[in-house]
Design an enzyme around this catalytic site. Structure first.
Site, PDB file in Angstrom:
ATOM      1  N   ASP A 149       0.817  -1.215   0.000  1.00 40.05           N
ATOM      2  CA  ASP A 149       0.000   0.000   0.000  1.00 40.05           C
ATOM      3  C   ASP A 149       0.852   1.268   0.000  1.00 40.05           C
ATOM      4  OD1 ASP A 149      -2.099  -1.735   0.236  1.00 40.05           O
ATOM      5  OD2 ASP A 149      -2.959  -0.816   2.029  1.00 40.05           O
ATOM      6  N   HIS A 185       3.826  -2.307   2.993  1.00 39.10           N
ATOM      7  CA  HIS A 185       3.803  -0.959   2.421  1.00 39.10           C
ATOM      8  C   HIS A 185       5.072  -0.690   1.624  1.00 39.10           C
ATOM      9  CE1 HIS A 185       0.887  -0.780   5.717  1.00 39.10           C
ATOM     10  NE2 HIS A 185       0.314   0.216   5.073  1.00 39.10           N
TER      11      HIS A 185
END
Length: 278
Positions: free
Chosen positions: A98, A243
């Protein structure tokens, strides 16, 4: 647009990242004493010849063929909760990243995925795509799936429907421009889902995708902790959240270099969702 035209567009995207090799191996690093080790682990500059991997049940199945692209967003049945796990036979898992793309970290994650012939999902923020379109072009060429993570990563529950639509629609448009097709999946920032997000996502042709295993890499707990969380939480159907943007993600880069080969050696197949529309 016919099939041969779509392949031509993909080849154009590939040409646009011809200069990315130097970027993909640039030093990432703002991590003190670990920087030296990270730089040493990065691929060396200059042309390299990588021997193809032998066929293995641990690797991905061949890419499905690309058909004619969708002419516009498809209205889907509205879900009332996000998809948390993937279905399928065997020991399948999915890696998702992400908050990118980020030029300091995303190329290194892509390099590791390429080394092991593994595809993943990237839920990108539109504001980050604007200056890093070549990274989405690379994701398209290498078979990764790109999802919508809104434009500015807001807490959706604090926004009006009009604001939510703008966040999601603008991001889908910039993804289509850089990646070559509109996203079919979205993920709510902070995991904060609400009815408007489900409805608007469906109207824009996207399914909601969550996760079952949060590595917590955004808290920077240490590379070893991230690796331990992935390995201890590995199981069929698990969707892993990591991430590649939104902060210092050098621990995420080092972690995937450690846990990915171990997952493959343990018999896991790292997969991505099938395209809904051919």
């Amino acid at each position: 647009m016919q099939k041969d035209q779509l392949f031509t567009r993909r080849r154009m995207l590939l040409a646009s990242i011809a200069a990315l090799g130097a970027t993909g191996t640039a030093g990432i690093v703002r991590t003190g004493g670990d920087d030296k080790a990270l730089r040493a682990a990065a691929p060396a500059a200059g042309p390299q010849v990588r021997q193809p991997l032998k066929s293995s049940v641990y690797r991905l199945q061949p890419l499905t063929g690309y058909g004619p692209p969708r002419t516009g967003p498809r209205r889907l049945k509205v879900r009332h909760e996000p998809i948390l796990r993937i279905s399928g036979r065997g020991r399948q898992m999915m890696l998702t990243f992400d908050d990118g793309p980020n030029p300091d970290y995303t190329p290194h994650i892509l390099d590791t995925l390429a080394e092991y012939h593994v595809r993943a999902m990237f839920f990108v923020c539109g504001a980050c795509v604007v200056g890093n379109r070549e990274l989405l072009a690379r994701m398209a060429v290498e078979g990764h799936v790109v999802g919508n993570h809104t434009w500015t990563h807001p807490l959706l529950s604090t926004l009006s429907r009009k604001e939510i639509r703008s966040e999601m629609k603008r991001t889908s448009e910039v993804i289509e421009d850089a990646y070559g097709e509109r996203p079919q999946w979205f993920r709510a920032p902070y995991g904060a889902w609400n009815r408007a997000a489900y409805q608007i996502g469906a109207e824009l042709g996207m399914e909601p995708m969550a996760y079952t295993l949060d590595t917590g890499d955004w808290t920077e707990p240490g590379t070893r902790t991230v690796v331990d969380r992935v390995e201890s939480g590995a199981a069929p159907g698990v969707v892993v959240l990591s991430h590649d943007g939104g902060g210092d993600r050098s621990q995420s880069v080092r972690a995937i270099r450690a846990y990915l080969p171990r997952l493959l050696d343990s018999g896991y197949q790292l997969t991505v969702p099938r395209r809904r529309f051919a």
